[in-house]
Design an enzyme around this catalytic site. Structure first.
Site, short mmCIF file in Angstrom:
data_model
loop_
_atom_site.label_atom_id
_atom_site.label_comp_id
_atom_site.label_asym_id
_atom_site.label_seq_id
_atom_site.Cartn_x
_atom_site.Cartn_y
_atom_site.Cartn_z
N THR A 113 -0.14 37.68 -26.16
CA THR A 113 -0.68 37.98 -27.68
C THR A 113 -0.05 38.97 -28.28
O THR A 113 0.88 39.52 -27.52
CB THR A 113 -2.04 38.62 -27.49
OG1 THR A 113 -2.20 39.83 -26.89
CG2 THR A 113 -3.02 37.47 -26.55
N ASP A 114 0.01 39.17 -29.39
CA ASP A 114 0.58 40.37 -30.08
C ASP A 114 -0.63 41.33 -29.99
O ASP A 114 -1.67 40.91 -29.24
CB ASP A 114 0.45 39.90 -31.73
CG ASP A 114 1.65 41.00 -32.46
OD1 ASP A 114 1.86 41.95 -31.85
OD2 ASP A 114 1.72 40.71 -33.55
N ALA A 115 -0.19 42.59 -30.47
CA ALA A 115 -0.98 43.68 -30.03
C ALA A 115 -2.81 43.28 -30.43
O ALA A 115 -3.01 42.88 -31.36
CB ALA A 115 -0.97 45.01 -30.83
#
Length: 754
Positions: A458-460
């Site tokens: 995932t991204d942040a």
């Protein structure tokens, strides 16, 4: 089974994928006469239905023990009996919803031949499952992932091991299971054995921990001890600091973990951003702003050498977004360009350069940023391309890079409505999820059609583009269930770890999904050879830091700056401007104000002033009312500054005006534009009618929308000394402008070209 709008297609397909069996929409078995009737709003009679139900039953029966999930309304007991007569082992899953829930879903649905007006008729016809029927009922009011989980649990409770229409879960290799000996892992037998034996030796808590990438907010040993001992993380990123401190921090972390860590950095501009003293080589846009594709390779090479010296082994780069929308400032300087061709060419060069070091890459941000002007740090954004157009553009980029060997892909909190509906026809607007939560994008598209065998992260996870989608306790495990293998950053370590653990225990994350994610995580580590190294050798010695910010690397940066400083326009033929022709310069500095980095936003002006003076100019620096008050001056305000600055003798005092803009920042607002110091600010280029004026951007490419009146515009790409010096040389006519630009610089407005 169930009435129209209950989600038979969406839920049925997801259940089928979890069970590892095919899915079929029963509507596809209707004869054309039935379809025509329903499209016209005419209810079917039983005479219409019996042949169709016979086809449904025989289709189920023909699958035998292999199993099949089939979506079919099956509203009456007699209809279900007709199906069972041909396929006795059929288990019915009734997706039950209230009239209000069903109605709202039908209103948001398109591309389906069942008009919402027929809902009343279907509800009147529906006969719930009787006690003697093999089946279960699930309420569709819950989130989709929860409905699927409850359905799978119910099926497991009522289905017999063989001879039913569902088939046995986990009895054979599923479609998207990882192949450790194929690209991009390419593991040998020993490495595969290490992966599997390591997983076998893990506790449940260690398995859950491997799913997380921590953001290290503290360099203290005590902090790291707590993270590693309590949460058993599989990877980490850190807050940049001096290179020696960063390397010590990573060395300590690797010495304290039983399983080697993936240590990530963000080397989007070379070594800069991974430590305070790293080399800024170029932005992605800068690397795409000259015909020499080797610029991107040089950026990647320096990034790899400097981050590897720190002890990093995982680069969150390259960025493979396409900057279609000039208003988008999330990737305006972080994309190689505005066409898939330039992005593919330069991304491959970057990848090849960084791969010369012991580093794996995570390209980002699938399914692709650059369409929406908004920033997923603060709101969910969307890639709105249709399926065919997406495949020609972003899909082309991902296919090329997957084929080139990229090892991992970061998923953006970006929804893709038309892509989701391609795989889930009729999906309502309210059910469109960011890609991090969308199984159809991660599994059907990325794993299935694009054939990606690597690791997905995932991204942040603190980004609002994700957190606005559902409650934290639900979204944490839902990302892994949807197909992500690692979860980027805790918000609260204790809470997020517990949410993930609860998600596994409750069945949101299946045993098979967890096992597959763990194999990919450990395979990425094994592909780096981490499993063969003693802990003491996972981080280079302190002497390796000599390459960081070295003269050789700064020489590379200077050469790239010289190539990429770009003359966007000079329609008044103001250039060259020299100390001999225009000795007195009024210098203005424009910034976006302080951002989350807390760096002085106008610090670059000292460099600009010094370089201009070294070149022989007499520099007069403009100061705003706020700056003058901060210096102790009294009785000054923005109106008095305007009155003092905009006088009729301006051209008698100054020979030319230079405006240097270094407007930075993202993640705090959806789009970045110039913010002047006051209303009608004295630094706005009103003076273009008085003296030759040169506007220089040291960052964003879209400033002409705010300063269309300037006739000479330069994009220098960076606020580094190398870029500033190269710009001033070119303003003076000492060297040629070589950089190129794309049409985004003109911001779709005629006046920006004047």
């Amino acid at each position: 089974m169930g009435v129209s709008g209950c989600g038979k297609t969406t839920i049925g397909d997801l259940v089928a994928r979890e069970l590892g069996v095919p899915f079929l929409d029963g509507d596809s078995l209707h004869p054309v006469e039935n379809v025509a009737k329903m499209a016209a709003g005419t209810p079917l009679t039983d005479d219409d239905r019996w042949p169709w139900l016979a086809t449904v039953g025989s289709t189920l029966a023909n699958e035998g023990d292999d199993g099949l999930v089939l979506a079919c309304s099956a509203l009456r007991r007699s209809y279900r009996d007709a199906i069972r007569a041909l396929a006795p082992g059929t288990v019915f899953l009734h997706l039950h919803g209230s009239k209000e829930v069903l109605g709202s879903r039908l209103e948001g649905r398109s591309g389906h031949f069942m008009p919402a007006a027929l809902l009343e008729s279907q509800l009147a016809t529906l006969e719930p499952l009787d006690a003697d029927e093999s089946g279960i009922v699930v309420d569709i009011a819950a989130p989709v992932h929860q409905v699927v989980t409850e359905a799978l649990a119910g099926i497991a409770a009522v289905a017999t091991p063989a001879g039913n229409a569902i088939g046995g879960a986990g009895t054979r290799r599923r479609r998207f299971d990882v192949d450790l000996q194929a690209a991009p892992f390419n593991l040998d037998d020993d490495a595969v054995a290490w992966v599997d034996s390591t997983i076998a030796g893990m506790s449940l808590e260690e398995k859950i921990g491997q799913l997380f990438i921590n953001h290290n907010n503290d360099y203290s040993p005590e902090y790291l001890d707590g993270i590693l001992e309590n949460y058993h993380v599989g990877g980490m990123r850190y807050r940049p600091g001096p290179s020696a401190a960063v390397q010590d921090h990573i060395r300590y972390a690797q010495s304290k973990t039983r399983i080697p860590l993936l240590v990530a950095s963000n080397p989007e501009m070379g070594g800069a951003g991974s430590c305070d003293d790293g080399t800024f080589v170029s932005t992605h846009l800068q690397a795409g702003s000259h015909p020499d594709k080797a610029i991107a390779r040089q950026m990647g090479r320096v990034a790899g050498v400097e981050t590897a010296a720190l002890g990093c082994n995982w680069a969150f780069a390259p960025i493979v977004d396409i900057h279609y929308n000039w208003r988008n400032t999330v990737i305006s300087t972080r994309a190689f360009g505005n066409t898939p061709e330039i992005v593919v060419e330069r991304a491959k060069e970057y990848f090849d350069g960084i791969s010369e070091s012991a580093t794996v890459c995570a390209m980002k941000h699938f399914p692709g940023d650059g369409m929406d002007e908004r920033d997923q740090h603060v709101v969910t954004s969307y890639n709105t391309l249709g399926y065919e157009e997406w495949n020609r553009t972003y899909g082309h980029v991902y296919r090329e890079m997957i084929g080139h060997g990229v090892q991992s892909i970061m998923i953006g909190h970006i929804g893709a409505p038309e892509l989701s509906r391609h795989f889930r026809p009729g999906l309502a607007d309210g059910d469109i999820l960011p890609a991090t939560l969308a199984r159809e994008l991660l599994q059907d598209l990325l794993r299935g059609e694009l054939g990606f065998n690597g690791l997905i992260l995932t991204d942040a996870s603190q980004m609002i583009g994700l957190t606005q989608a559902m409650k934290r306790k639900d979204l944490v495990p839902a990302t892994i269930a949807a197909g992500c293998d690692m979860f980027l950053f805790f918000r609260n370590p204790a809470e997020d770890f517990e949410y993930m653990l609860d998600g596994y225990k409750s069945g949101v994350i299946s045993e098979e999904r967890l096992h597959d994610a763990l194999r990919r995580i450990l395979a990425l580590k094994a592909s780096l050879g981490l499993h063969r190294k003693p802990a003491a050798e996972l981080v280079p010695p302190a002497e390796a830091l000599a390459v960081i910010g070295s003269d050789a690397h700064r020489g590379v940066a200077a050469a790239i700056a010289d190539k990429t400083v770009t003359l966007v326009k000079d329609t008044a033929y103001n250039l060259p401007i020299t100390p001999e022709t225009h000795p007195r310069i009024r210098l203005y500095g424009i910034s976006g104000g302080a951002d989350f980095t807390r760096a002085d936003p106008l610090a670059y002006l000292d460099t600009v002033k010094a370089e201009l003076e070294d070149a022989g100019f007499e520099v007069h620096l403009f100061k705003t009312a706020d700056q003058r008050e901060a210096a102790g001056e009294t009785g000054v305000n923005f109106m008095s500054v305007i009155s003092e600055e905009a006088t009729g003798d301006y051209a008698d005092k100054y020979d030319a005006a230079f405006v240097f803009a270094n407007v930075k920042g993202f993640a705090q607002e959806s789009a970045i534009r110039i913010k002047w110091s006051t209303p009608m600010a004295a630094e706005i280029p009103w003076y273009v009618t008085e003296v030759p004026t040169v506007f220089v951007s040291l960052n964003q490419p879209n400033h002409l929308i705010d300063v269309p009146m300037v006739k000479t515009a330069i994009h220098a790409h960076a606020g580094t000394r190398e870029a500033i010096r190269a710009t001033i040389e070119k303003i003076r006519g000492k060297s040629e402008f070589q950089g190129t630009f794309n049409e985004n610089v003109f911001c779709d407005s005629f006046d920006t070209r004047l």
